[in-house]
Design an enzyme around this catalytic site. Sequence first.
Site, short mmCIF file in Angstrom:
data_model
loop_
_atom_site.label_atom_id
_atom_site.label_comp_id
_atom_site.label_asym_id
_atom_site.label_seq_id
_atom_site.Cartn_x
_atom_site.Cartn_y
_atom_site.Cartn_z
N ASP A 182 0.85 -1.18 0.00
CA ASP A 182 0.00 0.00 0.00
C ASP A 182 0.89 1.24 0.00
OD1 ASP A 182 -1.86 1.96 0.31
OD2 ASP A 182 -2.67 1.24 2.21
N HIS A 184 -0.26 4.28 -0.43
CA HIS A 184 -1.04 5.33 0.25
C HIS A 184 -0.98 6.67 -0.49
CE1 HIS A 184 -2.94 5.64 4.42
NE2 HIS A 184 -3.24 4.44 3.97
N GLU A 208 -1.19 -0.97 -4.09
CA GLU A 208 -2.38 -0.16 -3.82
C GLU A 208 -2.06 1.33 -3.79
OE1 GLU A 208 -5.27 0.41 0.10
OE2 GLU A 208 -4.31 -1.52 -0.27
N GLU A 234 -10.03 3.09 -2.15
CA GLU A 234 -10.51 3.43 -0.81
C GLU A 234 -10.96 4.88 -0.73
OE1 GLU A 234 -7.10 4.34 2.27
OE2 GLU A 234 -6.51 2.64 1.02
N ASP A 256 -14.82 0.95 -0.15
CA ASP A 256 -15.03 0.76 1.28
C ASP A 256 -16.53 0.75 1.54
OD1 ASP A 256 -15.40 1.40 4.12
OD2 ASP A 256 -13.24 1.73 4.16
N HIS A 283 -11.96 -2.42 0.96
CA HIS A 283 -11.19 -1.70 1.96
C HIS A 283 -11.95 -1.75 3.28
CE1 HIS A 283 -9.96 2.22 3.92
NE2 HIS A 283 -8.76 1.76 3.58
#
Length: 380
Positions: A182, A184, A208, A234, A256, A283
């Site tokens: 991830d 981010h 991700e 997400e 999510d 997510h």
Amino acid sequence: MKITEIETFLVPPRWCFLRIATDEGITGWGEPILEGRAHTVAAAVDEFADYLVGQDPLRIEDHWQVLTKGGFYRHGPVLSSAVAGVDQALWDIAGKSLGVPVHQLLGGAVRDRARMYAHIAVERGDLAEQAARQVEAGFTAVKVSPAPSSRLLGTPAAIRRIADTVSGIRERVGDDVDVALDLHGRLSLADARRLLPLLEPLLPLFVEEPVVPELSGRLGQITSCTTIPVATGERLYSRWDFRPALDAGVAVVQPDLSHAGGISEVRRIAALAEMYDAALAPHCPLGPIALAASLQVAFAAPNFLIQEQVLFGGPYGRSTGLDYLLDTAVFACRDGCLARPTGPGLGIAVDEREVRRAAQAGHRWRTPQVRRDDGSPGEW
């Protein structure tokens, strides 16, 4: 049946739970949370209550359409999260009223087990050792965020340090364990393109959020430069948000269930992704209600890949959230998987007394503010 009451509860560590009561004694639960903005989402739910109280809770799609479009201004994470919690609770009521799990109302289960992954975190020390412990606990997949929030163009050493970190994890757990990454949104588009080819020999399950969601329309520049499956979602809140990412070639979508309009919208996102041969990996770094809702879609979606969760082997050093349930057996984790829930609605029994007790303390959790090494704001 009519809705008689809607309540929200801000509970530690950073969640918001929702309870919808009806005149027939059936109660539905949802989790309308936007991390760091719990009070704001709770206020939006309170506004929705003016419309919902007195309505038939089984008209789920009609309510979804009214809540998402009837206010003229649409979408966005706050409203989508408020709608998501309401939607979860309405599906919970529908399943309970018929005595069946929600996945049965979505067409029935297509699998018997849902695979999950465990988090490993930089702040908890040796990542390779953490990964090994999660494998010993039965997980067959782990996820790590190996990249700090950095300058727009990192040094060669910084780029290679990320690759070396992942290499150490892969060497420790072997090739029978999946390692997901991830980023981010912490890298620039250019640095993501430099990093991903270095990671290819390590065969990550997916990478991700290589860039921030504002650059979803340019994800094609990343998917075209690597064989690694790219994941995102997400911070996308509707099927319309996911269309550009899918057109760009992402392999995994990560809506999510507490942000992207709930069960109603995520099942549509999953169907859209299936048209692009993309997998679904919901997510969910959230509480037990959000996880229960995620699993209902996971068991009904043919393109489900893997489920995020923080209730087992979580990265945050805090209560797992299972204390909010009367019976935790539904979340019995075996070999890194959860069995298909068979209980009605979302398949969980929420401990209302514990929720009300915890809500007395509440929380004011806020998203950490991150600075790059030059002092400028960075991605969390």
